[in-house]
Design an enzyme around this catalytic site. Structure first.
Site, PDB file in Angstrom:
ATOM      1  N   SER A 164     -12.503  55.717  73.720  1.00  0.00           N
ATOM      2  CA  SER A 164     -11.763  56.008  72.495  1.00  0.00           C
ATOM      3  C   SER A 164     -12.688  56.629  71.446  1.00  0.00           C
ATOM      4  O   SER A 164     -13.230  57.701  71.690  1.00  0.00           O
ATOM      5  CB  SER A 164     -11.088  54.724  72.017  1.00  0.00           C
ATOM      6  OG  SER A 164     -10.026  54.995  71.146  1.00  0.00           O
TER       7      SER A 164
ATOM      8  N   ASP B 232      -0.832  55.593  77.538  1.00  0.00           N
ATOM      9  CA  ASP B 232      -1.659  55.243  76.390  1.00  0.00           C
ATOM     10  C   ASP B 232      -0.883  55.600  75.115  1.00  0.00           C
ATOM     11  O   ASP B 232      -0.570  56.765  74.877  1.00  0.00           O
ATOM     12  CB  ASP B 232      -2.975  56.036  76.498  1.00  0.00           C
ATOM     13  CG  ASP B 232      -3.974  55.705  75.416  1.00  0.00           C
ATOM     14  OD1 ASP B 232      -3.563  55.332  74.298  1.00  0.00           O
ATOM     15  OD2 ASP B 232      -5.174  55.848  75.684  1.00  0.00           O
TER      16      ASP B 232
ATOM     17  N   HIS C 145      -4.360  51.868  76.860  1.00  0.00           N
ATOM     18  CA  HIS C 145      -5.622  52.099  76.165  1.00  0.00           C
ATOM     19  C   HIS C 145      -6.568  50.910  76.278  1.00  0.00           C
ATOM     20  O   HIS C 145      -7.622  50.914  75.676  1.00  0.00           O
ATOM     21  CB  HIS C 145      -5.318  52.366  74.681  1.00  0.00           C
ATOM     22  CG  HIS C 145      -6.380  53.142  73.943  1.00  0.00           C
ATOM     23  ND1 HIS C 145      -6.693  54.453  74.207  1.00  0.00           N
ATOM     24  CD2 HIS C 145      -7.208  52.777  72.932  1.00  0.00           C
ATOM     25  CE1 HIS C 145      -7.648  54.869  73.391  1.00  0.00           C
ATOM     26  NE2 HIS C 145      -7.984  53.874  72.600  1.00  0.00           N
TER      27      HIS C 145
END
EC number: 3.1.2.12
Lengths: 231, 253
Positions: free
Chosen positions: A97, A174, A209
């Site tokens: 991320s 995600d 995620h």
């Protein structure tokens, strides 16, 4: 990534087995400076504490402490190499991320420094997404041209050589992908145009995620890095 | 039964879920986590129950142990219950080793615990029935756990011959009636009469077992474990196993 400390990856990713098998030291830094007594540093989960964005801030009141770029590039490796039996000539970088963004920009801004780079659900084009605009604006000021130096999609457009093997895993389900925060298509397009080798795997089976996604594919990433680090 | 899905993640091609349900046995809402391996063919996966230790809930093992990789590979479902009843109505203690997060997998007989602290009945009857009814799993099962959960796994297996095909434990409290953690829990949950404690002590249970009840048992114990000497003492169980010819593999790591 955002909100994490170094502990998240250490406890949740399940990387130890593959790292031990391939003989790799794994270093997990924190995601921002802490306890700096800056007004507002703890106000948001996506800016300030736990959200350093791996840049060197130029704006007050952040510029004294929020220099995660220089920390990862210079200070931390020096510390590791001085205190641990690591090979200073062979290192790679990875992240998730915001940390995926960090890994990509550190590799792209320092050709030859890392043998390989990989990322899980990286923020590929921060100048175009909400997270990036908030962070880069806050740390670097309102001049967008100053942000480009910390944007992987921009950086790859002027990357001087093609010797960087990039692996990216992205969960198809995600929530931040669908919210337009990650923008991998922009990065892949830029890589393709510059002929930078990137393997982009859009993971079909509904991966999100979370660290469950990271744990599922971390072995592939470690093998990817081991291929270059142990060559 | 009314169940609420709290979370779901894809993981090693399987699904990692967290659920909440109202437990009639414990008189409170309970969470549990379940890993369902990827579906391959018609056979339903068997279940491994995992019991965690003091201070834990159903998430510790789920996020930290890295079990899903091999569970997916082997086609085994994992069920992680919580370690005690929960909620404002449930009695508690300031200590980490008594009350919430420290249910000790028994049925308490003493006030104020008896009203809610029946983790044994929950694990023996209510939770497996729920799992069987709500998920596409086989009824074949095994049980494992860590520390207090290792005690729980061994006690569940020893008290229910034929229910589990195998049992394992990490750093289990094997002789709770003789160590501080167990003595504190048993005094509070079961009262002062130490005879009543024997029914919840793996060493006592193994010494009283019948040969045909023995099942393959694996224990791993770290030798740099700060609790080894004072609370865990696996050698005592190993001696009981030797006397009973119980198929115990004890590995000191």
């Amino acid at each position: 990534g955002l909100t994490c400390t170094e502990q998240n990856f250490i406890t949740k990713a399940g990387f130890h087995q593959a790292a031990a098998e391939h003989g790799l030291i794994v270093v997990a830094p924190d995601t921002s400076p802490r306890g700096c007594n800056i007004e507002g540093e703890d106000e948001s989960w996506d800016f300030g504490t736990g959200a350093g964005f791996y840049v060197d801030a130029t704006e007050d009141p952040w510029k004294t402490n929020y220099r995660m770029y220089s920390y990862i590039k210079d200070e931390l490796p020096k510390l590791i190499n001085t205190n641990f039996p690591s090979d200073p000539e062979r290192m790679s970088i990875s992240g998730h991320s915001m940390g995926g963004h960090g890994a990509l920009i550190l590799a792209l801004k320092n050709p030859g420094k890392y043998k390989s780079v990989s990322a899980f659900a990286p923020i590929c084009n921060p100048i175009q997404c909400q997270w990036g605009k908030k962070a880069l604006g806050g740390y670097l000021g309102s001049d967008v041209s100053k942000w480009e130096a910390y944007d992987a999609t921009q950086l790859v457009k002027s990357y001087p050589d093609s010797h960087l093997d990039i692996l990216i895993d992205q969960g198809k389900d995600d929530q931040f992908l669908s919210a337009g925060q990650l923008l991998p298509d922009n990065f892949i397009a830029a890589c393709t145009e510059r002929k930078i080798p990137v393997v982009f795997r859009l993971q079909q089976a509904g991966y999100d995620h979370s660290y469950f996604f990271i744990a599922t594919f971390i072995n592939d990433h470690i093998k990817h890095h081991a291929k270059y680090l142990n060559a | 039964p009314c169940m609420e899905l709290l979370e779901e993640h894809h993981c090693f091609e399987g699904r990692q879920q967290r659920w909440r349900h109202d437990s009639a046995v414990l008189n409170c809402a309970m969470t549990f986590s379940i890993f369902l391996p990827p579906v391959t063919g018609a056979a339903k996966p068997p279940v491994l129950y995992w019991l965690s230790g003091l201070t834990c809930n159903d998430e510790n093992f789920t996020t930290k142990a890295g079990a899903q990789r091999v569970a997916a590979e082997l086609g085994i479902a994992l069920v992680m219950p919580d370690t005690s009843p929960r909620g404002d109505e449930v009695a508690d203690d300031a200590g980490y080793d008594l009350g919430k997060g420290a249910g000790f997998y028994l049925n308490a007989t003493q006030a104020p615990w008896a009203k809610h602290y029946r983790m044994y009945d929950y694990l023996r009857d209510e939770l497996p029935a729920l799992i069987q009814a709500e998920f596409a799993v086989a009824d074949r099962c095994a049980i494992s756990g860590h520390s207090m959960g290792g005690h729980g796994a061994l006690v569940m297996a020893l008290k229910n011959p034929g229910k589990y095909v195998s049992v394992s434990a990490f750093a289990p409290i094997v002789n709770p009636s003789q160590v501080p953690w167990g003595q504190k829990a048993f005094t509070n949950y079961l009262g002062e009469d130490t005879e009543t404690w024997q029914a919840w002590d793996s060493c006592a249970l193994m010494l009283a077992s019948q040969p045909e009840q023995a099942i393959p048992t694996l224990i791993d114990q770290g030798d740099a474990d700060q609790f080894l000497a004072s609370q865990l003492q696996p050698a005592v169980l190993a001696e009981a196993a030797r006397q009973k010819d119980w198929p115990l593999t004890l590995r000191i790591q």
